[in-house]
Enzyme design. Structure first.
Site: not given
Ligand SMILES: Cc1ncc(COP(=O)(O)O)c(C=O)c1O
Length: 386
Positions: A189
């Protein structure tokens, strides 16, 4: 292989983490509040709670916004599964609204049509809608907000891709048009804490509930207890919470990374603009940014013009990877996942999400990417598609 995404860690990041390791507290020290304060400043929002992932952040935000068994929440099909799973964690039903083919974001027109159809036919209306800011570009939040007021649902922005982006000149995260916003700090990210996430809100009540739920539902605040504390050791569990806390090691990395947010975004914007310019003669569709938005380009997603190609989508993918370019696909429509197929989406398909999945390809983009690497991606793609 040139990866599609990669974290950027410098010496300052390493020292920030080492400083915490050498301090008295590696969790529940000063770095978590410092990171929350820094995020609140960047996003111009009063309340921030950081947690151990955006998935946890989505779960807690859904709970704090009152989602529970018997409720329904709607999201985009073109997203990571976590945007829908958080609804299921609360025992609520999921439904999907098709995307805008230009921005890949949940389409407000399709949302308006679906709301009107459900309202007229006595079908379930959402208690919550979770728009996802795909690739780092905000959804059309003012249109979604108008519908929220008309139909009385809450809005939770999944801004996992979009810290640093802006909409109508305001930072994503300020909650101008929503009840809460979630960020992810996963390594690919915009900024990273290894794993991590945050919920931002203008509501003290929502923030307090998230703070309680991220740590087992336990409070040490005598004012929140139902009786006088027995002593200095005393705490009370007021609700069934979780251990979703972020460590100070992660938060210190977050504070350090956040100092470079502007640089990260600037580099991503330059690389994205260069892709768009240099791909203009290659037979494919480049991504577009809506007028109200300033994207942070978490992902650069092109769409193949399959009708003009002799190769299939899969063949282009495989040839790119064989030639050392780590392309990816964000995302498989969530309702196609076996779990969702088995949960009522057996014969379900949304036309724009399907068309997107047939054509989309994520090209490598990360702050340390060199122009030489980018030229390799462009030349390889041009060669395969010509
Ligand atoms: C659009 C979106 N929402 C939620 C998440 C979940 O993030 P995390 O990996 O920090 O739990 C991601 C992860 O890639 C994502 O791309």
């Amino acid at each position: 292989m040139i990866p599609y995404g990669q974290q950027s860690i410098n010496d300052a990041d390493v020292s920030a983490v080492v400083d915490v390791l050498q301090s008295d507290y590696i969790t529940q020290g000063n770095s978590v509040p410092a990171f929350e304060k820094a995020l609140a400043t960047v996003c111009n929002v009063p309340h921030v709670n950081v947690v151990n992932s955006a998935t946890s952040a989505l779960h807690l935000a859904c709970k704090a916004l009152g989602l529970g068994p018997g409720d329904t929440a709607w999201t985009s099909p073109v997203t990571f599964v976590a945007s829908a799973n958080c609804i299921r964690y609360c025992g609520a039903q999921v439904d999907f609204v098709d995307i805008d083919p230009e921005t890949f974001n949940l389409c407000p027109k399709r949302l308006a049509e679906k709301l009107s159809h459900h309202s007229k036919n006595g079908l379930p209306l959402p208690k919550l809608v979770i728009p996802v800011h795909m690739c780092g570009q905000s959804c059309d939040m003012s249109s979604i907000h108008k519908l929220a007021q008309q139909y009385g649902f809450k809005v939770l922005e999944d801004a996992a891709h979009a810290i640093g982006a802006s909409y109508q000149g305001h930072p994503v995260g300020c909650c101008e048009y929503s009840d809460a916003v979630v960020f992810s700090f996963h390594p690919v990210k915009i900024v990273t804490t290894g794993e991590g996430g945050a919920v931002l809100t203008q509501s003290r009540e929502v923030a307090d509930r998230i703070e309680l739920l991220r740590s087992h539902g336990i409070t040490r605040d005598p004012e929140k207890m139902d009786r006088e504390p027995d002593g200095g050791w005393y705490y009370q569990q007021l609700d069934l919470g979780f251990n979703y806390r972020m460590t100070d090691l992660q938060a210190a990395l977050g504070v350090s990374q956040l100092k470079r947010l502007g640089t990260f975004i600037e580099t991503r914007r330059q690389l994205a603009a260069r892709y768009t310019k240099l791909l203009s003669d290659v037979p494919l569709k480049v991504p577009k940014v809506a007028n109200a938005c300033s994207s942070v380009w978490h992902l650069y997603v092109i769409r193949l013009k399959l009708e003009e190609l002799s190769l299939s989508h899969k063949e282009v993918f495989e040839q790119m990877r064989d030639m050392g370019v780590g392309v990816n696909l964000h995302y498989i429509p969530v309702y196609q996942q076996p779990y969702y197929r088995q949960s009522g989406f057996q014969d379900f398909a949304l036309p724009e999400a399907e068309a997107y999945y047939q054509e989309a390809m994520t090209l490598p983009l990360f702050p340390a990417m060199t122009e030489l690497q980018q030229d390799t991606v462009i030349k390889t793609l041009a060669k395969i598609l010509s």
